[in-house]
Design a protein around this motif. Structure first.
Motif: not given
Length: 221
Positions: A119-137
């Motif tokens: 869960g911790m590792i998945a959180t890191a990956a999904v959080g980074s992916f969400a950051l890259a999408l949500v910040l610009p969009l």
């Protein structure tokens, strides 16, 4: 050392967002729902993975999803810092509350150390992916990502491809589930799958790097 100070300064954004916005309530509601589901439908591993991934997406919507968050990027660079430090600090602000939610849900649903690690590792990956999408969009993308991760992200892509007449939409979704962060893949972290761990770590680094590049371009305008 300056990098760490700058990243920490950006991380501190999470404190007012947790207490003065709906983020804290949303995380509480998500955790309560997942604990209830653990007693009726979900196993402990699914609960920890969903808690981390969905909590990270909620965090991204609250931390970087507002138009004002993008508008302040040039102001943030007025003091000695770097785009990478800003991206790292905001990533931490997204994933740390989600990590806490993983631990709380694991304690309530039945503790599994391998599940918590996954869960911790998945959180890191999904959080980074969400950051890259949500910040610009913006937050609209966060909502779409939340629904996709909650509904389709737990199923292997073969489930979609094997359907009769899969169509372009289903093939696209299957490709996204195969290449992008997906909980079906990160379940294998709990069994010690090195490939799943590397996949998650790669997305963690890539998302932060893409975000820092976006911030650099914003500051150059």
């Amino acid at each position: 050392m300056r990098f760490l100070h700058c990243a920490h300064a950006e991380f501190l954004l999470v404190l007012p967002r947790l207490t003065r916005t709906r983020l804290g309530i949303a995380l509480l509601a998500l955790g309560t729902t997942l604990v209830w589901l653990s007693a009726h439908a979900f196993d402990a591993l699914t609960v920890t993975l969903q808690a981390g991934a969905l909590g990270a997406i909620l965090g991204a919507a609250a931390i970087v999803g507002d138009e004002r968050d993008r508008a302040t990027l040039t102001t943030a660079l007025a003091h000695p810092t770097t785009p990478l430090a800003i991206a790292t600090g905001r990533w931490l602000a997204i994933v740390v509350p989600a990590w806490a939610l993983v631990v709380i849900c694991a304690m309530a649903a039945g503790w599994r150390t391998d599940g918590v690690v996954a869960g911790m590792i998945a959180t890191a990956a999904v959080g980074s992916f969400a950051l890259a999408l949500v910040l610009p969009l913006g937050r609209g993308v966060a909502l779409a990502l939340f629904l996709f991760m909650a509904v389709a992200g737990t199923f292997p892509p073969e489930r979609l491809v094997d359907l009769a007449r899969p169509g372009v939409v289903r093939l696209t979704a299957a490709s996204a589930m195969e290449l992008g962060p997906a909980l079906w893949h990160y379940r294998e972290i709990a069994t010690g799958d090195v490939g799943a761990v590397l996949h998650a770590l790669a997305w963690t680094g890539l998302g932060i790097l893409l975000t820092s590049e976006f911030i650099r371009r914003c500051s150059a305008r």
